[in-house]
Design a protein around this motif. Structure first.
Motif, PDB file in Angstrom:
ATOM      1  N   ARG A 242       0.824  -1.107  -0.381  1.00  0.00           N
ATOM      2  CA  ARG A 242      -0.017  -0.135  -0.820  1.00  0.00           C
ATOM      3  C   ARG A 242       0.559   0.969   0.091  1.00  0.00           C
ATOM      4  O   ARG A 242       0.785   1.947   1.034  1.00  0.00           O
ATOM      5  CB  ARG A 242      -1.172  -0.334   0.938  1.00  0.00           C
ATOM      6  CG  ARG A 242      -1.834  -1.257   1.303  1.00  0.00           C
ATOM      7  CD  ARG A 242      -2.728  -1.424   2.454  1.00  0.00           C
ATOM      8  NE  ARG A 242      -3.068  -0.554   2.562  1.00  0.00           N
ATOM      9  CZ  ARG A 242      -4.739   0.079   2.370  1.00  0.00           C
ATOM     10  NH1 ARG A 242      -5.383  -1.373   1.457  1.00  0.00           N
ATOM     11  NH2 ARG A 242      -5.760   1.234   2.160  1.00  0.00           N
ATOM     12  N   PRO A 243       1.492   1.653  -0.705  1.00  0.00           N
ATOM     13  CA  PRO A 243       2.184   2.676  -1.379  1.00  0.00           C
ATOM     14  C   PRO A 243       1.997   3.421  -0.649  1.00  0.00           C
ATOM     15  O   PRO A 243       2.661   4.633  -0.194  1.00  0.00           O
ATOM     16  CB  PRO A 243       3.432   3.025  -2.354  1.00  0.00           C
ATOM     17  CG  PRO A 243       2.168   1.849  -3.033  1.00  0.00           C
ATOM     18  CD  PRO A 243       1.878   0.284  -2.263  1.00  0.00           C
ATOM     19  N   GLY A 244       0.634   3.893  -1.184  1.00  0.00           N
ATOM     20  CA  GLY A 244      -0.527   4.594  -1.819  1.00  0.00           C
ATOM     21  C   GLY A 244      -0.167   6.131  -0.195  1.00  0.00           C
ATOM     22  O   GLY A 244      -0.043   6.874   0.878  1.00  0.00           O
ATOM     23  N   ASP A 245      -0.262   4.626   1.247  1.00  0.00           N
ATOM     24  CA  ASP A 245      -0.828   4.664   2.761  1.00  0.00           C
ATOM     25  C   ASP A 245       0.479   5.531   3.041  1.00  0.00           C
ATOM     26  O   ASP A 245       0.508   6.350   4.020  1.00  0.00           O
ATOM     27  CB  ASP A 245      -1.277   3.611   3.357  1.00  0.00           C
ATOM     28  CG  ASP A 245      -2.573   3.159   3.343  1.00  0.00           C
ATOM     29  OD1 ASP A 245      -2.814   4.041   2.189  1.00  0.00           O
ATOM     30  OD2 ASP A 245      -2.792   2.229   3.284  1.00  0.00           O
ATOM     31  N   THR A 246       1.729   5.207   2.714  1.00  0.00           N
ATOM     32  CA  THR A 246       3.349   5.591   2.975  1.00  0.00           C
ATOM     33  C   THR A 246       3.919   7.180   2.245  1.00  0.00           C
ATOM     34  O   THR A 246       3.756   7.776   3.109  1.00  0.00           O
ATOM     35  CB  THR A 246       3.560   4.767   2.769  1.00  0.00           C
ATOM     36  OG1 THR A 246       4.066   3.119   3.243  1.00  0.00           O
ATOM     37  CG2 THR A 246       5.143   5.021   3.129  1.00  0.00           C
ATOM     38  N   ILE A 250       3.996  10.484   4.331  1.00  0.00           N
ATOM     39  CA  ILE A 250       4.986  11.517   4.333  1.00  0.00           C
ATOM     40  C   ILE A 250       4.743  12.571   3.829  1.00  0.00           C
ATOM     41  O   ILE A 250       5.440  13.429   4.873  1.00  0.00           O
ATOM     42  CB  ILE A 250       5.811  10.842   3.190  1.00  0.00           C
ATOM     43  CG1 ILE A 250       6.357   9.213   3.185  1.00  0.00           C
ATOM     44  CG2 ILE A 250       6.865  11.548   3.002  1.00  0.00           C
ATOM     45  CD1 ILE A 250       6.823   8.809   2.090  1.00  0.00           C
ATOM     46  N   ARG A 251       3.779  12.739   3.437  1.00  0.00           N
ATOM     47  CA  ARG A 251       2.993  14.172   3.024  1.00  0.00           C
ATOM     48  C   ARG A 251       2.578  14.676   4.572  1.00  0.00           C
ATOM     49  O   ARG A 251       2.752  15.967   4.609  1.00  0.00           O
ATOM     50  CB  ARG A 251       1.719  14.134   2.328  1.00  0.00           C
ATOM     51  CG  ARG A 251       2.768  13.944   0.535  1.00  0.00           C
ATOM     52  CD  ARG A 251       1.085  13.419  -0.115  1.00  0.00           C
ATOM     53  NE  ARG A 251       1.354  13.490  -1.592  1.00  0.00           N
ATOM     54  CZ  ARG A 251       1.208  12.273  -2.226  1.00  0.00           C
ATOM     55  NH1 ARG A 251       0.730  10.964  -1.690  1.00  0.00           N
ATOM     56  NH2 ARG A 251       2.412  12.538  -3.496  1.00  0.00           N
ATOM     57  N   LYS A 280       8.664   5.231  -6.884  1.00  0.00           N
ATOM     58  CA  LYS A 280       7.187   5.493  -5.265  1.00  0.00           C
ATOM     59  C   LYS A 280       6.806   5.848  -4.708  1.00  0.00           C
ATOM     60  O   LYS A 280       6.026   6.583  -3.993  1.00  0.00           O
ATOM     61  CB  LYS A 280       6.727   3.552  -5.919  1.00  0.00           C
ATOM     62  CG  LYS A 280       7.088   2.940  -6.732  1.00  0.00           C
ATOM     63  CD  LYS A 280       6.006   3.595  -7.743  1.00  0.00           C
ATOM     64  CE  LYS A 280       6.298   1.916  -9.208  1.00  0.00           C
ATOM     65  NZ  LYS A 280       5.706   2.530  -9.877  1.00  0.00           N
ATOM     66  N   LEU A 281       8.018   6.651  -3.507  1.00  0.00           N
ATOM     67  CA  LEU A 281       7.395   7.177  -2.518  1.00  0.00           C
ATOM     68  C   LEU A 281       7.840   8.476  -2.377  1.00  0.00           C
ATOM     69  O   LEU A 281       6.971   9.262  -2.392  1.00  0.00           O
ATOM     70  CB  LEU A 281       8.351   5.997  -0.891  1.00  0.00           C
ATOM     71  CG  LEU A 281       7.607   4.585  -1.051  1.00  0.00           C
ATOM     72  CD1 LEU A 281       8.191   3.793  -0.106  1.00  0.00           C
ATOM     73  CD2 LEU A 281       6.015   5.081  -0.135  1.00  0.00           C
ATOM     74  N   ILE A 282       9.402   8.638  -1.929  1.00  0.00           N
ATOM     75  CA  ILE A 282       9.749  10.144  -2.082  1.00  0.00           C
ATOM     76  C   ILE A 282       9.189  11.007  -2.979  1.00  0.00           C
ATOM     77  O   ILE A 282       9.155  12.616  -3.325  1.00  0.00           O
ATOM     78  CB  ILE A 282      11.509   9.823  -1.925  1.00  0.00           C
ATOM     79  CG1 ILE A 282      11.794   9.122  -0.740  1.00  0.00           C
ATOM     80  CG2 ILE A 282      11.902  10.927  -2.201  1.00  0.00           C
ATOM     81  CD1 ILE A 282      13.304   8.635  -0.347  1.00  0.00           C
TER      82      ILE A 282
END
Length: 287
Positions: A242-246, A250-251, A280-282
């Motif tokens: 669930r990269p969207g949750d991460t 972060i935001r 995908k995250l940073i």
């Protein structure tokens, strides 16, 4: 500008896997720092599984990377005498060419049984949390003096006592490596206000994190220190599924003023995980 890093907890995983991730991350500009933790036994998963000693592993990884800033998030002040810890940290700063961020904390609370057992298993004393916070403040004073004092000195505190102490060689970084103190208790935040260059807190309840940061601001003001002189750092667990949750976490952290973000990568590490985290995250969360 936000600075992002990764954390690879050195438990339930082999050395080659951690080595692979760190060497990959060393070549990715979006990842500026990398971290291990400081536990002597697993605190998650199989309680009888493998766990590496943090400073030894950090020194090995320091010798095999060239760009990443690196450290332990965070060293338990309960494990090693402060003067010995100062010597260990100096060695790692020299091996790394001046890339150490010196992470330290009071040590796990008595209410954390998975962490508590490692003290008993290694014959280490385990005092109450109030004593451990007071000992941390004295340790920070002694460690900084060992890194900066030109001559020998004595320090006879309530918890730390050294006679004829002298640090040689000195760290590469002057006046000393940045001091990163981790934790969230009110008592510990007073130590942060006195001694830290960076404050790290585990993520989760962002409202609580914001309130802790505001309390740190107040403590800094009380002692005449500019609160902005302490970098706010947060550790956030990564979800591969669930990269969207991460990204949302972060935001939220960035919006709350936490410009130093440590992304905890769970093992096993997928192939190319450092590149995945950057892409995908940073990159997506910071845009």
């Amino acid at each position: 500008m936000a600075r992002f890093g990764i954390m690879t907890a050195p438990m339930q995983v082999g050395y080659p896997e951690i080595q692979r991730v760190w060497q990959e991350a060393d070549g990715i500009a979006e990842i500026e720092h990398a971290w291990l933790f400081d536990h002597l036994m697993p605190i998650g998963g199989d309680p009888d599984g493998p766990a590496f000693e943090g400073w030894t592993l950090l020194s090995a990884l320091a010798a095999q990377t060239r760009r990443l800033r690196l450290g332990l998030l965070v060293t338990s002040n309960r494990f090693r005498p402060p003067a010995m810890l100062a010597k260990i940290a100096t060695t790692v700063d020299i091996v790394s060419g001046g890339r150490l961020d010196f992470g330290i904390g009071a040590g796990s609370r008595p209410s954390h049984p998975a962490a508590r057992r490692e003290y008993e298993a290694h014959g280490l004393p385990y005092h109450d949390f109030a004593r451990s916070v007071a000992a941390l403040a004295e340790a920070c004073t002694v460690i900084r003096r060992l890194w900066t004092a030109e001559g020998s000195f004595d320090f006879h505190g309530e918890h730390v006592r050294v006679t004829g102490a002298f640090g040689n060689p000195k760290p590469v970084q002057r006046p000393h490596p940045p001091i990163v103190i981790g934790g969230r208790s009110s008592a510990l935040l007073r130590v942060v206000a006195d001694h830290a260059d960076v404050w790290n807190v585990p993520g989760g309840d962002i409202a609580d994190v914001v309130s802790r940061s505001a309390l740190l601001d107040r403590y800094c003001t009380e002692i005449g220190r500019d609160p902005a002189s302490i970098v706010r750092s947060i550790h956030l667990p990564v979800s591969y599924d669930r990269p969207g949750d991460t990204r949302d976490a972060i935001r939220a952290a960035l919006d709350a003023g936490f410009g130093h973000v440590v992304l905890g990568l769970p093992a096993p590490y997928p192939p190319g995980v450092a590149g995945w985290a950057a892409d995908k995250l940073i990159t997506r969360a910071a845009s």
